[in-house]
Scaffold this motif. Structure first.
Motif, PDB file in Angstrom:
ATOM      1  N   TYR A 120       0.843  -1.191   0.000  1.00 25.93           N
ATOM      2  CA  TYR A 120       0.000   0.000   0.000  1.00 25.93           C
ATOM      3  C   TYR A 120       0.884   1.248   0.000  1.00 25.93           C
ATOM      4  O   TYR A 120       0.643   2.194  -0.752  1.00 25.93           O
ATOM      5  CB  TYR A 120      -0.930  -0.002   1.221  1.00 25.93           C
ATOM      6  N   GLY A 132       2.423   1.840  -3.287  1.00 22.80           N
ATOM      7  CA  GLY A 132       1.412   2.384  -4.192  1.00 22.80           C
ATOM      8  C   GLY A 132       1.202   3.870  -3.980  1.00 22.80           C
ATOM      9  O   GLY A 132       1.047   4.636  -4.941  1.00 22.80           O
ATOM     10  N   GLY A 176      -1.279  -1.166  -8.586  1.00 22.07           N
ATOM     11  CA  GLY A 176      -2.713  -1.267  -8.860  1.00 22.07           C
ATOM     12  C   GLY A 176      -3.019  -1.645 -10.302  1.00 22.07           C
ATOM     13  O   GLY A 176      -3.982  -1.154 -10.888  1.00 22.07           O
TER      14      GLY A 176
END
Length: 192
Positions: free
Chosen positions: A63, A66, A141
């Protein structure tokens, strides 16, 4: 497991340098030496604001990567828009020049700077951070297939750019130019 503040502090201590290095490689060298640290700090502030969700996720580091990748993409787009505005201004009001001086030898950093963002992100995450295709897809993603194709095309483009130098780059693991190892092993260059 401690308090949320302690958990975030431990996450910060463990991953700040890696996130800063990722930001440096994604942004390229034209933003200056401190911009990568600033971007990593901005990403960590955003993560802190969502720490309850991030810490509960299966892959908090993915995360965080990202977030860094998205912030880098936004900064690159902003920088590109600004360059276009400046170029438009000079095309109307300024003097024309023959263009920038191009160095005789392209190094890996300069070649990476020339890659489109998604190719650069895939190459950096796969080869500099040694992430799997799945981990790279999760961080950006995108699908695993997109990671495979963008990495392959990015490596091919890097090889083309690097072979414009006097000596072609020798091949290393995973078909990447040997010179890409500097991404994984070399320290981030910082000026005082």
């Amino acid at each position: 497991m401690g308090t949320p503040t302690q958990d975030f502090h431990a996450f910060f201590e463990q991953h700040h340098a890696e996130l800063s290095r990722l930001a440096h490689l994604l942004l390229g060298s034209s933003d200056g030496p401190d911009s990568a640290d600033d971007l990593a700090a901005d990403a960590l502030v955003a993560i802190w604001h969502r720490w309850d969700r991030v810490s509960a996720a299966n892959h908090p580091l993915a995360y965080a990567r990202g977030v860094v990748a998205n912030l880098a993409r936004s900064r690159i787009r902003s920088r590109t828009r600004e360059r276009r505005r400046v170029a438009l201004f000079w095309s109307r009001y300024g003097e024309h020049t023959d263009g920038p001086d191009v160095p005789a030898v392209l190094d890996v950093r300069a070649a990476l700077d020339r890659l489109p963002y998604r190719k650069r992100a895939c190459v950096v995450l796969r080869h500099a951070f040694d992430l799997s295709e799945r981990e790279t897809a999760l961080a950006l993603g995108i699908s695993v297939g997109t990671v495979k194709s963008q990495t392959s095309r990015g490596i091919a483009e890097l090889e083309r750019l690097l072979t414009q130098a006097p000596a072609p780059a020798p091949q290393g693991e995973r078909g990447a130019p040997e010179s890409l190892r500097v991404l994984r092993t070399g320290p981030v260059e910082r000026s005082s």
